[in-house]
Every structure is written in structure tokens, then in C-alpha cells.
Write a protein that holds these residues in place. Sequence first.
Motif, PDB file in Angstrom:
ATOM      1  N   LEU A  65      -4.472  -0.565   0.807  1.00 19.59           N
ATOM      2  CA  LEU A  65      -5.883  -0.842   0.233  1.00 19.59           C
ATOM      3  C   LEU A  65      -6.217  -2.157   0.207  1.00 19.59           C
ATOM      4  O   LEU A  65      -5.770  -3.090   0.860  1.00 19.59           O
ATOM      5  N   PHE A  77      -9.880  -0.829  -9.707  1.00 19.84           N
ATOM      6  CA  PHE A  77      -9.206   0.369  -9.621  1.00 19.84           C
ATOM      7  C   PHE A  77      -8.921   1.151 -11.010  1.00 19.84           C
ATOM      8  O   PHE A  77      -8.532   2.322 -10.803  1.00 19.84           O
ATOM      9  N   VAL A 114     -14.058  -0.909  -2.664  1.00 18.74           N
ATOM     10  CA  VAL A 114     -13.398  -0.140  -3.305  1.00 18.74           C
ATOM     11  C   VAL A 114     -13.871   1.270  -3.449  1.00 18.74           C
ATOM     12  O   VAL A 114     -14.952   1.482  -4.203  1.00 18.74           O
ATOM     13  N   GLU A 117     -11.414   6.983  -3.363  1.00 17.26           N
ATOM     14  CA  GLU A 117     -10.357   7.348  -2.619  1.00 17.26           C
ATOM     15  C   GLU A 117      -9.332   6.354  -2.638  1.00 17.26           C
ATOM     16  O   GLU A 117      -8.001   6.513  -2.768  1.00 17.26           O
ATOM     17  N   HIS A 118      -9.795   4.882  -2.663  1.00 16.51           N
ATOM     18  CA  HIS A 118      -8.772   3.967  -2.796  1.00 16.51           C
ATOM     19  C   HIS A 118      -8.203   3.955  -4.219  1.00 16.51           C
ATOM     20  O   HIS A 118      -7.023   3.723  -4.554  1.00 16.51           O
ATOM     21  N   ARG A 119      -9.243   4.272  -5.247  1.00 13.91           N
ATOM     22  CA  ARG A 119      -8.539   4.458  -6.651  1.00 13.91           C
ATOM     23  C   ARG A 119      -7.494   5.427  -6.661  1.00 13.91           C
ATOM     24  O   ARG A 119      -6.427   5.221  -7.540  1.00 13.91           O
ATOM     25  N   LYS A 121      -5.491   6.653  -4.425  1.00 14.34           N
ATOM     26  CA  LYS A 121      -4.305   6.179  -3.829  1.00 14.34           C
ATOM     27  C   LYS A 121      -3.632   5.103  -4.529  1.00 14.34           C
ATOM     28  O   LYS A 121      -2.414   5.137  -4.727  1.00 14.34           O
TER      29      LYS A 121
END
Length: 138
Positions: A65, A77, A114, A117-119, A121
Motif C-alpha cells: 500500500l 484509510f 489512496v 481498493e487500498h482502503r 486492502k
Amino acid sequence: SGLGVPGIMPPKLSSTVEITKHPKQNAKVTKTEFIDSKPSNSQQGELADGGFSTVLAMVDDLKSLPFRPTPGGPDVFGANTVVQVRQGRNVVWGYNPGAGCAVADSPDEFHASVTDEHRTKFNDAVNKIVATSNDAFI
């Protein structure tokens, strides 16, 4: 967990989970709950090797990330959580959004990088690490 919101007050901790591993030993887990940011309950246990392998896999997910090299900034996040992954004394990946008057809510380059999808994950990895650490107390 328990960052609070930007302002002049410090974070209000609700819990911490620390997982440590030394060669030839099972990983040790220390879980502490807080009331009014003061430790109220602490447990210690051990993870089996399979549990530690799960934690390492989630650490690999976290390391993929975006990484802010310095603490502070908004909670991009959205997890109300601080994560530090260390090898020895070196932080190899970390997420430490700030609390207090130095935190700005304005987007910056990190914030913009960010994605949803990053959040997802991030939250999945943190939730799996916490769930795996709970196995040390069964």
C-alpha cells in the motif's frame, strides 16, 4: 485503535495489539484495552507458527500500500488505526495519521494516491491480523 479527531486533544486509545517474534520462538501477542486512554486490561499469549505466517502475509499486503514516510495527516484509510511494522528498530511500513492541531484535512499527494481498493486492502489486512492475534487467547 482510537485516533480521535483532529484538534488540540491527543488520541484516545481504545486498544493495542503488539506481535513480536524472535528466532526459534513462537510469536508473542500482547493485547491491551484502554479506558480513558489508560490501560485497563492486558493479555499475553502465543501464536502458533501458522498464525504468524498469516500475520506475515498480511504485512506483505500492507507493504504493497502507499506509504507516508512521516506521521501525521488525515486518516485516509478511514480505519481509526495506527500500524507500525518493524524489523528490529527499523520501521519497514507504517501508517500513523495524526491527531492534534497539526493535522490538516486538506488533500495532499499521499491522500490523493489512496484508492478505495487500498482502503479495503488495509482494513482487510488489519482485521485479519487482529482476528489472528485473538487466536493466541483461545
